[in-house]
Scaffold this motif. Structure first.
Motif, PDB file in Angstrom:
ATOM      1  N   MET A   1       0.849  -1.182   0.000  1.00 25.10           N
ATOM      2  CA  MET A   1       0.000   0.000   0.000  1.00 25.10           C
ATOM      3  C   MET A   1       0.892   1.242   0.000  1.00 25.10           C
ATOM      4  N   ILE A   5      -2.345   6.432   0.279  1.00 23.54           N
ATOM      5  CA  ILE A   5      -3.487   5.633   0.740  1.00 23.54           C
ATOM      6  C   ILE A   5      -3.450   5.491   2.260  1.00 23.54           C
ATOM      7  N   VAL A  49      -9.414   7.004  -1.153  1.00 22.46           N
ATOM      8  CA  VAL A  49      -9.205   5.586  -0.896  1.00 22.46           C
ATOM      9  C   VAL A  49     -10.001   4.743  -1.899  1.00 22.46           C
ATOM     10  N   ARG A  52      -8.516   7.174  -6.249  1.00 22.51           N
ATOM     11  CA  ARG A  52      -7.603   8.313  -6.139  1.00 22.51           C
ATOM     12  C   ARG A  52      -7.472   9.113  -7.421  1.00 22.51           C
TER      13      ARG A  52
END
Length: 183
Positions: A1, A5, A49, A52
Motif C-alpha cells: 500500500m 493511501i 481511498v 484516487r
C-alpha cells in the motif's frame, strides 16, 4: 500500500473519531469553517481511498488542502492572538485533530504523494459562499460569530468590510499559492 493511501486512511480514522467526540455539538458542524474544512477532508479522503484518480477526488483533495490551510492559519494568526489560547486551539480536544494533526497529515499527503488540481477558483467560491451565509446570519441576528470578524454588531461596518476583503484576498492568494507550490 502506498503512502498516500495510508495517510488518507489515517485521516478517515482520525476524522471519524474527532467527529464522534464532537457529536454533542452537531449544530456547530455547519457554522464553523473548521468543521466544514474537516468534513471536506473526510469526504475527500474517503473518495481518495475508493478512487484516487477520479477528477472529483483530485478536486476535493485540493479543496481540502486549501480549506485546512486557511483553517490553521486563521487559528494561529487570528484566533490564538485574540485570546483563544494556543494549547486550547492547537493541542487539546478536537482542536488537536482539526487544527493540527489532520491538517498536517492531509496537506503533507497532498503535496508529496497525490495528484494536484489547478482549479483555484473552487476554494475561493466555497469560502466566499460560506462567508456570505455566515455574514447574513450575523446580520439577521440568527447567530453570533462564530469568528470575531463575523460579529457585525461588535465592530464597525468599515472593520467588517476590511475583514471580508482581506479574507477574500487571502483565500485567493492561498488557492493560487497551493497550485503554484504543487507544480
Amino acid at each position: 500500500m502506498d503512502k498516500a493511501i495510508i495517510a488518507n486512511m489515517i485521516i478517515i480514522i482520525l476524522e471519524l473519531i474527532t467527529f464522534y467526540i464532537c457529536r454533542s455539538r452537531v449544530h456547530e458542524m455547519l457554522v464553523f469553517y473548521t468543521q466544514l474544512s474537516n468534513i471536506v477532508t473526510l469526504v475527500s479522503s474517503v473518495c481518495f481511498v475508493i478512487n484516487r484518480n477520479a477528477g472529483i477526488t483530485v478536486i476535493l483533495r485540493y479543496l481540502s488542502t486549501v480549506m485546512l490551510t486557511l483553517t490553521v492559519l486563521i487559528t494561529l494568526f487570528v484566533l490564538v492572538p485574540t485570546g483563544a489560547g494556543f494549547v486550547r486551539m492547537m493541542l487539546s480536544g478536537n482542536g488537536l485533530f482539526h487544527h493540527t494533526v489532520c491538517p498536517v497529515i492531509s496537506v503533507t499527503s497532498y503535496f508529496l504523494w497525490e495528484q494536484h488540481s489547478s482549479v483555484w477558483l473552487i476554494p475561493v467560491a466555497v469560502t466566499l459562499a460560506y462567508g456570505l451565509v455566515i455574514l447574513l446570519l450575523n446580520l439577521a441576528k440568527i447567530i453570533e460569530g462564530p469568528y470575531p470578524f463575523f460579529r457585525v454588531y461588535e465592530q464597525s461596518v468599515k472593520a467588517t468590510v476590511i475583514w471580508m476583503v482581506a479574507l477574500t484576498v487571502f483565500i485567493t492568494v492561498l488557492s493560487l499559492g497551493v497550485v503554484y507550490i504543487a507544480k
